[in-house]
Design an enzyme around this catalytic site. Sequence first.
Site, short mmCIF file in Angstrom:
data_model
loop_
_atom_site.label_atom_id
_atom_site.label_comp_id
_atom_site.label_asym_id
_atom_site.label_seq_id
_atom_site.Cartn_x
_atom_site.Cartn_y
_atom_site.Cartn_z
N GLU A 12 0.61 -1.32 0.11
CA GLU A 12 -0.03 -0.06 0.01
C GLU A 12 0.71 1.29 0.01
O GLU A 12 0.45 2.28 -0.27
CB GLU A 12 -0.97 -0.07 1.24
N ASP A 217 -12.82 -6.02 -1.24
CA ASP A 217 -13.32 -6.99 -1.15
C ASP A 217 -14.37 -6.88 -0.37
O ASP A 217 -14.77 -5.84 0.23
CB ASP A 217 -12.44 -8.03 -0.29
#
Length: 257
Positions: A12, A217
């Site tokens: 990230e 998700d």
Amino acid sequence: MTIGIMTAMPEEAHLLAHELKRETERVHGGRTYYTGELAGHRIVLVFSRMGKVAAAATAQHLIDSHKVRSIIFTGVAGALRPDLRIGDIVVADRLWQHDMDASPLYPLLEIPLLHVSSFAAQSGIRDRLKACAEQFLRDGFEAEVGASASADLGIRDPRVIIGDIASGDRFIASHADRESVRSRVPSAACVEMEGGAVAQVCYENNIPLGVVRVISDGAGDGAHVDFGTFVRDAASRYGLGIMKRFLEREVSDKSAR
Ligand code: ADE
């Protein structure tokens, strides 16, 4: 004024780290804190590793040793609200720890001795993050994430919302677990593993906080597969796209004052 930028995972952080004009690199407690300039701003960038303890220890070190004046956490989250889709962006309003349970000593979710069950993101940072995330989706998304990556990930017409975030030391990857988090924190839009802990540290140290999360998700069956692909292919591009605009806007707002 130094800003601390945190992510949970190296994937990230890697484009932010790449863009940073680095000055120092200091290791503490197994984490590397990169100091330098990004988009005209002095920042300290660090990935904390996953989970509440790792995130809290990292945030406290940013405050104590790097003297950051605010912290922004950027990363991914699982959707709790059924209208959220992969690629949508959630900017935190309030942050909760969905696994805090000292009952019957204290009410479920209440943080012992603090008399609160959630922590507010700083409203100015929150609104600025939202504006910058919208700007990123409007004029940077296609070039910076790329049509083929977004098609592969199933991202369609992504949008930005302000919403509550539930954090806990559990990766949520089943319908039953997702519903359990939703019933504990009905206002939460998404779930992750760090924001509520960083929010507690910031609250206790009186440091302004912003959290921005991209939905990777659906926090249900197969969440780990979508999570892995998203983190590999898109998380860092979103993080850089939003944070660059956020820092640029900070600089231009300051010079207009
Ligand atoms: N971060 C991203 N997806 C997550 C999930 N499903 N559970 C917890 N944290 C997450």
